[in-house]
Write a protein that holds these residues in place. Structure first.
Motif, PDB file in Angstrom:
ATOM      1  N   VAL A   8       0.865  -1.177   0.000  1.00 58.62           N
ATOM      2  CA  VAL A   8       0.000   0.000   0.000  1.00 58.62           C
ATOM      3  C   VAL A   8       0.905   1.232   0.000  1.00 58.62           C
ATOM      4  O   VAL A   8       1.832   1.319   0.810  1.00 58.62           O
ATOM      5  CB  VAL A   8      -0.931   0.010   1.231  1.00 58.62           C
ATOM      6  CG1 VAL A   8      -1.581   1.370   1.409  1.00 58.62           C
ATOM      7  CG2 VAL A   8      -1.998  -1.069   1.096  1.00 58.62           C
ATOM      8  N   ALA A   9       0.666   2.155  -0.923  1.00 63.86           N
ATOM      9  CA  ALA A   9       1.535   3.327  -1.072  1.00 63.86           C
ATOM     10  C   ALA A   9       0.723   4.607  -0.982  1.00 63.86           C
ATOM     11  O   ALA A   9      -0.420   4.667  -1.430  1.00 63.86           O
ATOM     12  CB  ALA A   9       2.282   3.272  -2.403  1.00 63.86           C
ATOM     13  N   GLY A  10       1.342   5.642  -0.429  1.00 60.12           N
ATOM     14  CA  GLY A  10       0.702   6.950  -0.338  1.00 60.12           C
ATOM     15  C   GLY A  10       1.607   7.926   0.386  1.00 60.12           C
ATOM     16  O   GLY A  10       2.794   7.662   0.581  1.00 60.12           O
ATOM     17  N   VAL A  21      -0.149  -3.839  -5.957  1.00 58.20           N
ATOM     18  CA  VAL A  21       0.009  -2.479  -5.446  1.00 58.20           C
ATOM     19  C   VAL A  21      -1.352  -1.812  -5.307  1.00 58.20           C
ATOM     20  O   VAL A  21      -2.164  -1.829  -6.240  1.00 58.20           O
ATOM     21  CB  VAL A  21       0.915  -1.643  -6.380  1.00 58.20           C
ATOM     22  CG1 VAL A  21       0.957  -0.198  -5.937  1.00 58.20           C
ATOM     23  CG2 VAL A  21       2.322  -2.225  -6.408  1.00 58.20           C
ATOM     24  N   ILE A  22      -1.568  -1.217  -4.149  1.00 62.73           N
ATOM     25  CA  ILE A  22      -2.758  -0.394  -3.924  1.00 62.73           C
ATOM     26  C   ILE A  22      -2.263   1.016  -3.659  1.00 62.73           C
ATOM     27  O   ILE A  22      -1.658   1.289  -2.615  1.00 62.73           O
ATOM     28  CB  ILE A  22      -3.585  -0.929  -2.745  1.00 62.73           C
ATOM     29  CG1 ILE A  22      -4.060  -2.353  -3.060  1.00 62.73           C
ATOM     30  CG2 ILE A  22      -4.768  -0.018  -2.460  1.00 62.73           C
ATOM     31  CD1 ILE A  22      -4.693  -3.062  -1.893  1.00 62.73           C
ATOM     32  N   TYR A  23      -2.493   1.896  -4.634  1.00 57.67           N
ATOM     33  CA  TYR A  23      -2.008   3.267  -4.513  1.00 57.67           C
ATOM     34  C   TYR A  23      -3.126   4.146  -3.967  1.00 57.67           C
ATOM     35  O   TYR A  23      -4.205   4.241  -4.561  1.00 57.67           O
ATOM     36  CB  TYR A  23      -1.528   3.794  -5.867  1.00 57.67           C
ATOM     37  CG  TYR A  23      -1.045   5.220  -5.766  1.00 57.67           C
ATOM     38  CD1 TYR A  23       0.092   5.520  -5.027  1.00 57.67           C
ATOM     39  CD2 TYR A  23      -1.747   6.253  -6.366  1.00 57.67           C
ATOM     40  CE1 TYR A  23       0.528   6.821  -4.890  1.00 57.67           C
ATOM     41  CE2 TYR A  23      -1.318   7.562  -6.240  1.00 57.67           C
ATOM     42  CZ  TYR A  23      -0.182   7.832  -5.498  1.00 57.67           C
ATOM     43  OH  TYR A  23       0.252   9.124  -5.350  1.00 57.67           O
ATOM     44  N   LEU A  24      -2.858   4.815  -2.846  1.00 58.38           N
ATOM     45  CA  LEU A  24      -3.896   5.590  -2.157  1.00 58.38           C
ATOM     46  C   LEU A  24      -3.903   7.064  -2.515  1.00 58.38           C
ATOM     47  O   LEU A  24      -4.897   7.749  -2.292  1.00 58.38           O
ATOM     48  CB  LEU A  24      -3.719   5.454  -0.636  1.00 58.38           C
ATOM     49  CG  LEU A  24      -3.769   4.038  -0.067  1.00 58.38           C
ATOM     50  CD1 LEU A  24      -3.529   4.076   1.440  1.00 58.38           C
ATOM     51  CD2 LEU A  24      -5.092   3.366  -0.382  1.00 58.38           C
ATOM     52  N   ILE A  69      -4.730   5.196   6.016  1.00 58.13           N
ATOM     53  CA  ILE A  69      -3.673   4.334   5.474  1.00 58.13           C
ATOM     54  C   ILE A  69      -3.710   2.968   6.161  1.00 58.13           C
ATOM     55  O   ILE A  69      -3.636   1.915   5.510  1.00 58.13           O
ATOM     56  CB  ILE A  69      -2.294   4.994   5.646  1.00 58.13           C
ATOM     57  CG1 ILE A  69      -2.220   6.304   4.850  1.00 58.13           C
ATOM     58  CG2 ILE A  69      -1.183   4.043   5.206  1.00 58.13           C
ATOM     59  CD1 ILE A  69      -0.950   7.106   5.096  1.00 58.13           C
ATOM     60  N   ALA A  70      -3.840   2.976   7.480  1.00 61.21           N
ATOM     61  CA  ALA A  70      -3.879   1.718   8.221  1.00 61.21           C
ATOM     62  C   ALA A  70      -5.102   0.892   7.857  1.00 61.21           C
ATOM     63  O   ALA A  70      -5.019  -0.331   7.680  1.00 61.21           O
ATOM     64  CB  ALA A  70      -3.864   2.008   9.718  1.00 61.21           C
ATOM     65  N   ARG A  71      -6.243   1.548   7.720  1.00 60.47           N
ATOM     66  CA  ARG A  71      -7.465   0.833   7.362  1.00 60.47           C
ATOM     67  C   ARG A  71      -7.319   0.156   6.005  1.00 60.47           C
ATOM     68  O   ARG A  71      -7.711  -1.008   5.825  1.00 60.47           O
ATOM     69  CB  ARG A  71      -8.647   1.808   7.352  1.00 60.47           C
ATOM     70  CG  ARG A  71     -10.010   1.133   7.360  1.00 60.47           C
ATOM     71  CD  ARG A  71     -11.123   2.153   7.510  1.00 60.47           C
ATOM     72  NE  ARG A  71     -11.068   2.821   8.799  1.00 60.47           N
ATOM     73  CZ  ARG A  71     -10.889   4.126   8.953  1.00 60.47           C
ATOM     74  NH1 ARG A  71     -10.731   4.916   7.914  1.00 60.47           N
ATOM     75  NH2 ARG A  71     -10.863   4.654  10.161  1.00 60.47           N
ATOM     76  N   VAL A 101       3.808  -1.030   3.848  1.00 61.98           N
ATOM     77  CA  VAL A 101       3.274   0.305   3.574  1.00 61.98           C
ATOM     78  C   VAL A 101       4.442   1.196   3.179  1.00 61.98           C
ATOM     79  O   VAL A 101       5.423   1.317   3.923  1.00 61.98           O
ATOM     80  CB  VAL A 101       2.550   0.886   4.809  1.00 61.98           C
ATOM     81  CG1 VAL A 101       2.205   2.358   4.574  1.00 61.98           C
ATOM     82  CG2 VAL A 101       1.292   0.083   5.127  1.00 61.98           C
ATOM     83  N   ALA A 102       4.354   1.797   1.986  1.00 60.48           N
ATOM     84  CA  ALA A 102       5.413   2.679   1.479  1.00 60.48           C
ATOM     85  C   ALA A 102       4.930   4.127   1.527  1.00 60.48           C
ATOM     86  O   ALA A 102       3.872   4.447   0.984  1.00 60.48           O
ATOM     87  CB  ALA A 102       5.788   2.290   0.049  1.00 60.48           C
TER      88      ALA A 102
END
Length: 339
Positions: free
Chosen positions: A215-217, A242-245, A254-256, A266-267
């Protein structure tokens, strides 16, 4: 105002004279800022003016602007083609389209594999196009910049593009901006083009075996997202799901997302500002909300400024994409193989 037979007021059926700049932008794919610059600097079109002084573009103006956009996307400078008549411009665009159709297909067959294929032996890398890309940035020519970047991706693949074109170009733009040699509006326009090109790359490829998820953001208050997008693109090319937020998200969101996705990593990208106490709070909150099994990695120009709290939450701090790729490989290698 018009009236019907019973003298009731009705709306006028008369079409407005010309189109406002927002409509012209939507129909041509150009931003209002580019429309103004092309008019002022190159005389691309001369739209009429309303009684209140606003631009009113004719259908002919919009068609001409569409053709200019297509010509620049083919790699031509707007200053070289803006003086052509609309008829000559149309013929030039059709010629470019014919040449493109007749060009041999890219090596690798399908679009996805062609985009990821390495360049031919002896071919110049994407960094060779950096001077041309910087010229487009300084000229405020986003379409030429987009064409240069897209060509670099097609020729050299996403990995080479990210590490040898997008990253160095962003650093060069940032350096010129800091030194006062590049106005903020040029920097913003260029950054938006790079963001769009990298954003398209996020949809390419498919996760490899192993099922690792990232997960990135960017944390709340951090609005510069391109570094996070580059990291997401690099992870995707390494076979990660990849899940880009996107940018500027609170730790709770982000945690959710990470928990819902079953993320391994988490990046975070931290670029500006470098002295925001709220970021320290967000980082600590994120670590508290995530299980210890979910690793955190951070990078970006300002990541070093938060080194103390990043060490406190046991986050990995990386300075470049090569190190990030190596870190991803270690994480995947440490995961148990799926049954």
């Amino acid at each position: 105002m018009a009236y019907d037979d019973d003298m009731n007021k009705v709306g006028s059926s008369r079409r407005p004279e010309g189109h406002p700049i927002q409509v012209a932008a939507k129909r041509t794919g150009l931003t209002p800022e580019v429309l103004r610059v092309w008019e002022k600097r190159y005389g691309a079109v001369r739209p009429a003016r309303t009684a209140t002084g606003r631009r009113a573009y004719s259908d002919e103006d919009i068609e001409r602007l569409r053709l200019l956009r297509q010509a620049t996307l083919a790699g031509r400078r707007v200053g070289e083609v803006a003086g052509l008549s609309t008829g000559a411009l149309g013929e030039l665009v059709r010629e470019d389209e014919r040449e493109e159709r007749q060009a041999p297909p890219a090596r690798g067959g399908a679009a996805g594999s062609a985009l990821e294929a390495p360049p031919a032996a002896g071919a110049a890398g994407p960094s060779a196009a950096l001077p041309e890309a910087l010229d487009a940035v300084r000229d405020l020519d986003p379409l030429r910049l987009e064409a240069i970047l897209t060509r670099a991706v097609m020729l050299h693949g996403s990995d080479q593009f990210v590490e040898r074109m997008a990253g160095p170009l962003l650093r060069a733009i940032g350096d010129e901006w800091k030194e006062g040699r590049l106005e903020p509006y040029r920097e913003h326009a260029a950054t938006e083009v790079i963001r769009q090109v990298v954003g398209r790359m996020l949809s390419w490829g498919a996760p490899g075996p192993g099922g690792a998820t990232l997960v990135a953001g960017t944390p709340a208050g951090q609005r510069h997202e391109i570094g996070s997008m580059l990291a997401a693109s690099a992870a995707r090319s390494e076979g990660w799901l990849v899940i880009y937020l996107g940018p500027d998200l609170p730790a709770s969101d982000i945690a959710r997302a990470a928990l819902r996705a079953g993320a391994d990593l988490v990046a975070l990208s931290i670029v500006h500002p470098a002295d925001d106490p709220a970021v320290n709070v967000e980082l600590r909150d994120l670590r508290t909300l995530l299980p210890k099994s979910v690793r955190i990695v951070a990078g970006g120009a300002a990541a070093g400024a938060y080194a103390r709290v990043l060490r406190e939450i046991d986050a990995e701090v990386l300075s470049d994409l090569a190190g990030f790729r190596a870190f991803l490989a270690r994480i995947r290698a440490s995961r148990p193989l799926p049954i």
